[in-house]
Design a protein around this motif. Structure first.
Motif, PDB file in Angstrom:
ATOM      1  N   UNK A   1      -0.789 -12.449  -7.153  1.00  0.00           N
ATOM      2  CA  UNK A   1       0.325 -12.074  -8.025  1.00  0.00           C
ATOM      3  C   UNK A   1       1.313 -11.204  -7.248  1.00  0.00           C
ATOM      4  N   UNK A   2       2.578 -11.524  -7.353  1.00  0.00           N
ATOM      5  CA  UNK A   2       3.631 -10.719  -6.724  1.00  0.00           C
ATOM      6  C   UNK A   2       4.113  -9.664  -7.703  1.00  0.00           C
ATOM      7  N   UNK A   3       4.435  -8.490  -7.178  1.00  0.00           N
ATOM      8  CA  UNK A   3       4.880  -7.383  -8.018  1.00  0.00           C
ATOM      9  C   UNK A   3       6.201  -6.834  -7.482  1.00  0.00           C
ATOM     10  N   UNK A   4       6.898  -6.089  -8.340  1.00  0.00           N
ATOM     11  CA  UNK A   4       8.118  -5.406  -7.921  1.00  0.00           C
ATOM     12  C   UNK A   4       7.868  -3.909  -7.984  1.00  0.00           C
ATOM     13  N   UNK A   5       8.061  -3.246  -6.856  1.00  0.00           N
ATOM     14  CA  UNK A   5       7.930  -1.801  -6.748  1.00  0.00           C
ATOM     15  C   UNK A   5       9.318  -1.195  -6.532  1.00  0.00           C
ATOM     16  N   UNK A   6       9.447   0.079  -6.872  1.00  0.00           N
ATOM     17  CA  UNK A   6      10.748   0.737  -6.705  1.00  0.00           C
ATOM     18  C   UNK A   6      10.556   2.194  -6.319  1.00  0.00           C
ATOM     19  N   UNK A  26       1.168  -3.151   4.764  1.00  0.00           N
ATOM     20  CA  UNK A  26       1.396  -4.547   4.399  1.00  0.00           C
ATOM     21  C   UNK A  26       0.188  -5.146   3.681  1.00  0.00           C
ATOM     22  N   UNK A  27      -1.002  -4.653   3.997  1.00  0.00           N
ATOM     23  CA  UNK A  27      -2.205  -5.172   3.321  1.00  0.00           C
ATOM     24  C   UNK A  27      -2.117  -4.988   1.815  1.00  0.00           C
ATOM     25  N   UNK A  28      -1.414  -3.949   1.377  1.00  0.00           N
ATOM     26  CA  UNK A  28      -1.270  -3.682  -0.053  1.00  0.00           C
ATOM     27  C   UNK A  28      -0.021  -4.332  -0.636  1.00  0.00           C
ATOM     28  N   UNK A  29       1.083  -4.323   0.128  1.00  0.00           N
ATOM     29  CA  UNK A  29       2.385  -4.703  -0.422  1.00  0.00           C
ATOM     30  C   UNK A  29       2.940  -6.007   0.137  1.00  0.00           C
ATOM     31  N   UNK A  30       2.182  -6.706   0.954  1.00  0.00           N
ATOM     32  CA  UNK A  30       2.736  -7.842   1.689  1.00  0.00           C
ATOM     33  C   UNK A  30       3.277  -8.974   0.847  1.00  0.00           C
ATOM     34  N   UNK A  31       2.824  -9.113  -0.399  1.00  0.00           N
ATOM     35  CA  UNK A  31       3.337 -10.176  -1.282  1.00  0.00           C
ATOM     36  C   UNK A  31       4.375  -9.657  -2.270  1.00  0.00           C
ATOM     37  N   UNK A  32       4.779  -8.401  -2.121  1.00  0.00           N
ATOM     38  CA  UNK A  32       5.571  -7.729  -3.144  1.00  0.00           C
ATOM     39  C   UNK A  32       7.014  -7.480  -2.714  1.00  0.00           C
ATOM     40  N   UNK A  33       7.828  -7.152  -3.709  1.00  0.00           N
ATOM     41  CA  UNK A  33       9.243  -6.842  -3.509  1.00  0.00           C
ATOM     42  C   UNK A  33       9.451  -5.345  -3.694  1.00  0.00           C
ATOM     43  N   UNK A  34      10.282  -4.759  -2.837  1.00  0.00           N
ATOM     44  CA  UNK A  34      10.637  -3.347  -2.959  1.00  0.00           C
ATOM     45  C   UNK A  34      12.100  -3.203  -3.336  1.00  0.00           C
ATOM     46  N   UNK A  58       6.902  -5.119   3.107  1.00  0.00           N
ATOM     47  CA  UNK A  58       7.103  -5.849   1.853  1.00  0.00           C
ATOM     48  C   UNK A  58       7.622  -7.250   2.143  1.00  0.00           C
ATOM     49  N   UNK A  59       7.357  -8.152   1.202  1.00  0.00           N
ATOM     50  CA  UNK A  59       7.845  -9.522   1.351  1.00  0.00           C
ATOM     51  C   UNK A  59       9.366  -9.559   1.381  1.00  0.00           C
ATOM     52  N   UNK A  95      18.055  -8.896   6.867  1.00  0.00           N
ATOM     53  CA  UNK A  95      17.487  -9.647   5.752  1.00  0.00           C
ATOM     54  C   UNK A  95      17.191  -8.798   4.537  1.00  0.00           C
ATOM     55  N   UNK A  96      17.789  -7.602   4.480  1.00  0.00           N
ATOM     56  CA  UNK A  96      17.659  -6.718   3.314  1.00  0.00           C
ATOM     57  C   UNK A  96      18.731  -7.113   2.307  1.00  0.00           C
TER      58      UNK A  96
END
Length: 323
Positions: A1-6, A26-34, A58-59, A95-96
């Motif tokens: 599951x992908x998540x969005x963090x802020x 990255x092990x924790x956030x690698x599939x996620x968006x910041x 982050x992804x 790529x940001x």
């Protein structure tokens, strides 16, 4: 599951904050968006280094500059507008994302993340657009406050006829705001969109007390939560036009930074969240509630059931579990 963090206000020109950012793996956030809502640093080279590192963690990363990014101190940039556009070009190269983007969170459940550029309107610039609220009992020395506010020393603005910086930045949002989105919208800005978010609610005060208690500190609120009593932050907080744009977008969540005091509440159907890393002294005093739980960026999408308040309620409930 992908998540969005802020998160906002990570200020990586402070060594203690660099340690925090480097601890996000990255092990924790690698599939996620910041979502990163400004105030990283005034140094272009350090901004590039920080943003690059976050793109490796982050992804994908969404970003808007804050006031610190637009400080002109090196002499390389002519003015703060020029530096703003240089930062956007830097983000494009890394790529940001500084433009609206679709984020796939769950299969068939995408959201649109919309960056909103912003600045603050002072009461002298526009009494109808400012978030300024006069303190009922403290006499204000405007000249002293202007001297204390570092933007007045470090930002350089060219002449804007019939305009001012906040209006300029809001106008840059017009295409994004005019677009039609058929999925939930999460917008974000550095500056604040409403004056009623400046002071904490009772539940937000209680969250500070809980944070302090969990840290072994005195379970009470520091006087003025660490802010000088004579300094009226609302002069430099944000602008009302920003909330007009949030409403035009139909945002379900709006995330912001700038004030270094965390907020989470629903007002007329929009959930307003701020979550700042801030400065070490603020964290040490427990003023940035939620930091001990998250240890960094806060998950803002998807929300756990216990983290979804009804309209009009403050949104501080049990935080979603981190899987």
């Amino acid at each position: 599951m992908s998540r969005i963090y802020a998160i906002a206000d990570i200020h990586t020109d402070h060594k203690d904050n660099v340690k925090h950012v480097k601890s996000w793996k990255r092990e924790r956030y690698g599939n996620d968006t910041l979502i990163l809502a400004g105030d990283v640093t005034d140094s272009i080279s350090l901004l590039e280094e920080t943003l690059y590192e976050l793109t490796q963690t982050f992804q994908q990363v969404f970003f808007v500059p804050g006031n610190h990014e637009l400080w002109v101190k090196s002499g390389k940039e002519k003015n703060s507008f020029q530096k703003f556009h240089e930062i956007r070009r830097l983000c494009d190269r890394l790529g940001v994302k500084t433009r609206p983007g679709r984020v796939a969170v769950l299969e068939g459940q995408d959201v649109m993340v919309v960056p909103l550029f912003s600045w603050y309107t002072t009461p002298e610039e526009d009494s109808m657009d400012t978030l300024y609220v006069r303190h009922p009992s403290v006499s204000e020395d405007v000249a002293t406050m202007n001297l204390m506010w570092m933007d007045n020393h470090n930002c350089v603005w060219p002449t804007l006829y019939d305009s001012y910086p906040a209006q300029y930045f809001c106008e840059l949002n017009e295409d994004a705001v005019a677009s039609s989105y058929d999925i939930p919208v999460i917008s974000f800005s550095h500056f604040m969109p409403r004056s009623d978010l400046i002071l904490p609610s009772e539940k937000e005060n209680a969250a500070v007390i809980m944070e302090r208690t969990s840290m072994g500190l005195e379970p009470s609120l520091p006087q003025n939560q660490g802010a000088p009593r004579f300094f009226n932050f609302s002069r430099f907080a944000g602008c009302k036009q920003l909330d007009v744009q949030i409403r035009q977008l139909g945002s379900v969540i709006h995330f912001h930074g700038h004030q270094h005091r965390n907020r989470d509440r629903v007002i007329d159907g929009v959930r307003y969240i701020s979550h700042s890393l801030g400065y070490k002294r603020e964290r040490d005093e427990g003023l940035l509630w939620g930091m001990s739980h998250w240890g960094g960026p806060r998950q803002i999408w998807p929300l756990a059931k216990s983290d979804k308040p009804s309209n009009g309620d403050t949104a501080i409930n049990k935080e979603p579990e981190i899987s």
